[in-house]
Design a protein around this motif. Sequence first.
Motif, PDB file in Angstrom:
ATOM      1  N   GLU A 130     113.293 -41.828  -8.397  1.00  0.00           N
ATOM      2  CA  GLU A 130     111.939 -41.886  -7.982  1.00  0.00           C
ATOM      3  C   GLU A 130     111.165 -40.742  -8.698  1.00  0.00           C
ATOM      4  OE1 GLU A 130     110.220 -44.459  -6.645  1.00  0.00           O
ATOM      5  OE2 GLU A 130     112.415 -45.560  -6.819  1.00  0.00           O
ATOM      6  N   GLN A 131     111.663 -39.715  -8.796  1.00  0.00           N
ATOM      7  CA  GLN A 131     111.010 -38.523  -9.382  1.00  0.00           C
ATOM      8  C   GLN A 131     110.178 -38.850 -10.720  1.00  0.00           C
ATOM      9  OE1 GLN A 131     113.395 -34.944  -9.599  1.00  0.00           O
ATOM     10  NE2 GLN A 131     111.895 -33.472 -10.063  1.00  0.00           N
ATOM     11  N   ILE A 132     110.786 -39.800 -11.387  1.00  0.00           N
ATOM     12  CA  ILE A 132     110.313 -40.140 -12.658  1.00  0.00           C
ATOM     13  C   ILE A 132     108.694 -40.547 -12.776  1.00  0.00           C
ATOM     14  CG2 ILE A 132     110.876 -41.689 -14.812  1.00  0.00           C
ATOM     15  CD1 ILE A 132     113.690 -41.478 -14.086  1.00  0.00           C
ATOM     16  N   LYS A 133     108.470 -41.311 -11.630  1.00  0.00           N
ATOM     17  CA  LYS A 133     107.256 -41.681 -11.610  1.00  0.00           C
ATOM     18  C   LYS A 133     105.861 -40.652 -11.738  1.00  0.00           C
ATOM     19  CE  LYS A 133     108.400 -45.449  -8.446  1.00  0.00           C
ATOM     20  NZ  LYS A 133     108.192 -45.999  -7.063  1.00  0.00           N
ATOM     21  N   GLU A 134     106.316 -39.377 -11.500  1.00  0.00           N
ATOM     22  CA  GLU A 134     105.013 -38.456 -11.245  1.00  0.00           C
ATOM     23  C   GLU A 134     105.381 -37.303 -12.175  1.00  0.00           C
ATOM     24  OE1 GLU A 134     102.225 -39.260 -10.065  1.00  0.00           O
ATOM     25  OE2 GLU A 134     102.906 -41.146  -9.083  1.00  0.00           O
TER      26      GLU A 134
END
Length: 376
Positions: free
Chosen positions: A276-280
């Motif tokens: 999920e860290q990829i999103k931001e």
Amino acid sequence: ALERLTELKNRLREEEAALPLRKEEFSALKEQAEAAEASFRLADQTYIEVSGRVDRAFSLFETIKTVQAQENQAQETVRKASETVLKLQKNLDELEKEEALCRAKEQAFQGYDVLYERWTAKQEQADALKEEIRLSLRLKEEIKKQEEKAKDAVKAYSEASGEYKKANREYEEKRTIFWNDQAGFLAKEQLKPGEPCPVCGSLTHPNPCRILKEHQEISRELLEQLSKRTEELRNQQEQAAMESQASAALFKEKERAFTEKLSQLRDRLLETVKDEQIKECSADTLRQIFSRWFSGFQEEGARLKAGLDTLSKTRERLEELRKKKGELRMKTDQAVSQETEAKETFAGIAARHSELLKSREFSSAEEAKELLKKAE
């Protein structure tokens, strides 16, 4: 001669007198001779019979000896045939054990070909992502360089604008002075002794307009030079302005393209790397996340490739074992057939040997020789 005749007659008379007695002796001797002859004939017949029996016994013993050798040879053939069968069966058992192990190994690595095929397809996507990240980072570097160029262009424009404004200010000031002091400049440039004034026509010029000392250097030529220089600086300013605008526009365009590409890359990478860290995250963080994932992905590929190689080698070995087992079974069947044939041959020879032993009249050749010796 007479004496000899007389002697013979006397012996004849003596013999005639003893004749009855001799007849009795002759008769007795004759009976003894006949009895002796009968006994000799009986003994000779017995010897002949015993000799025949002994000869047959010797022949039988030779036959038994030959059959015994054949039996020993047949027994050795059976032993060797049995050893061959046991050896082949042992080899066959070993092949079957190895085959069982290979089957278990094949089962353990079952499906690795499909998994590796999927990994290979995913590898193409991973390589494409890796290339996109590389291009994105390169675009980021280009944006950084373009930003520096834009700043340099703004600085160049600012400098060009400053130089233009300065030059233009100087030109306007001197031009204003020139026009304000036009009478003085005309007097300076055109009033000559004995020549008419272009303004009043007077041939004498007792008190011409004077130019201030600090304006003495101003002339049309200077104004023309300043005008030309100002025009050049204005053009440079306009060029710098256009370059600054173009550089800023290019910077914004690259920044927009980078932002759009980074967003698309995040979406694509999120499908592959579940983080999920990829999103931001930034492009650099994106590269770090992908690098960690890609490293594990490569390890997984190496593991699957090793498993696939093991599966391929195991299947190759199973095929080799199948062929070897077929050949070995054929050899074993032949060996078993030869063993059976050898046992049957041995049984036949042993049976004949037993029958020969049972048919013996004498237990040994020595016994037969002893009987023959007694019959002599």
